[in-house]
Design a protein around this motif. Sequence first.
Motif, short mmCIF file in Angstrom:
data_model
loop_
_atom_site.label_atom_id
_atom_site.label_comp_id
_atom_site.label_asym_id
_atom_site.label_seq_id
_atom_site.Cartn_x
_atom_site.Cartn_y
_atom_site.Cartn_z
N GLY A 166 -31.54 25.88 -11.31
CA GLY A 166 -32.03 24.52 -11.48
C GLY A 166 -33.29 24.26 -10.69
N SER A 167 -33.38 24.83 -9.50
CA SER A 167 -34.58 24.66 -8.69
C SER A 167 -35.78 25.27 -9.39
N LEU A 168 -35.60 26.47 -9.93
CA LEU A 168 -36.71 27.14 -10.62
C LEU A 168 -37.09 26.42 -11.91
N ILE A 169 -36.07 26.08 -12.73
CA ILE A 169 -36.33 25.44 -14.01
C ILE A 169 -36.90 24.04 -13.82
N SER A 170 -36.30 23.29 -12.88
CA SER A 170 -36.75 21.92 -12.66
C SER A 170 -38.18 21.90 -12.14
N ALA A 292 -34.62 27.59 -4.33
CA ALA A 292 -33.69 28.57 -4.89
C ALA A 292 -33.19 29.57 -3.86
N ILE A 293 -33.95 29.78 -2.78
CA ILE A 293 -33.60 30.80 -1.80
C ILE A 293 -32.25 30.52 -1.13
N PRO A 294 -32.00 29.32 -0.59
CA PRO A 294 -30.70 29.08 0.05
C PRO A 294 -29.52 29.26 -0.89
N PHE A 295 -29.68 28.89 -2.16
CA PHE A 295 -28.56 28.99 -3.09
C PHE A 295 -28.36 30.42 -3.60
#
Length: 447
Positions: A166-170, A292-295
């Motif tokens: 989601g972080s990347l796509i968003s 995205a890194i933490p997830f």
Amino acid sequence: MTHSSSPHPERIDQHLDSAYRRTAWRVMPLLMVCFLVAYLDRVNVGFAKLQMLDDLKFSEAVYGLGAGIFFIGYLMFEVPSNIALHRYGARRWIARIMVTWGLLSAAMMFVQTPWSFYTLRFLIGVAEAGFFPGIIFYLTTWFPGHRRGVMVALFISALPISNMLGSLISGFIMQYMHGVAGFAGWQWLFVIEGLPAVALGIAVFYLLHDRIADAKWLTAEEKQGMQAAIERDNQGKQGHSIREGLLNPKIWLLGGVYFCLVMGQYIISFWMPTIIRNSGIEQPWVIGMLSAIPFTAAAVVMVLVGRSSDRHREYRWHLAICATLGAAGVLFGTLFGGNLLLGMIGLTIGAAAMVSSLPVFWSMPTAVVGGAAAAAGIALINSMGNVAGFFATIVVGWITQVTGSTQASMYMMAAVLVLGGVLGLCVPKVKAGISGLAPANPLPQQP
């Protein structure tokens, strides 16, 4: 000396390994994708915030109330929704949940005023109510306790994956779709990430099965053996009525633990993009990659923690350690938030630890009650988590507006996480599995 000709439960259980592997591969991938999309639709407002507040002239307090009012709708309808799932079947009810919330999430693109923001967020909460506790209950109807922990961990692994993707796509949508066809990036974000839920709802209606007896991939002998395992699993649980699930003191204590864990979880989900931006990063795509890194780390760590808790048949200390490390990560990331590297180290530790506490936690209530009591009790616990989600977003939004920074609220959330770990140690010891049965293989294998 005479011997009973009845096969030992452990040998019966081992004989069903293949049936459980096939069931896992038939059920879990669809449920994981559904949860991935559900959680993405729930927290993408955190990314939309980066453009939405400026475009619509919303304050931090307006955003906090809008983000949090979702949980009021969810809370009001969660227990009734889970009871309806128990009565009408998972296939129909989960399909209904996904179609309605997908359409409402996509409709967020039309928000123009604070009241339209509040209204749609509330309705999304109403529509999605019961999804997560419904799936947790649904797994109790297929997998006995000594196999369920792994299934819950696999299901919840969609959470960090959702945050990571989601972080990347968003970030990509916000940066590169902005202005396309005259719509802002945040408007495209809600449409592109909302409509897949509708398609998945249709898929659930046709692909999901309500009961072991409905599984066409199992033989009659396997169905009988798996159903017998569920019945043995329910024998030691405290009651099966809705009333017993809602009044059980252990359920309320577990609800208190979950309240604290969810406080920390949503701080990371809703405010991480803002924290990263405050370190000096401006481009939404870069913020998405860093978020995205933490997830990514959480997806790995939660599997390791889950395996450790299953191997040792211990949950309380695993939960307490995860909650404490999560608090330490939040504090570290807050204290050194001005330094991108140190801030990311803190956020990564905090996210990985907090997310890893969730599958450990959900292995506990399903061992306490069964039947309709499980449906009501699990929904009650998750409702208390939604109260925490509402409280967290409101308080953090208000404190951020008053103080001009997120530091004070982060310190408070760290203290709440530590309290959750302490309460977790107060829960009576729960052992996974059925007496006399061997633990299941940690992960399903491709048949």
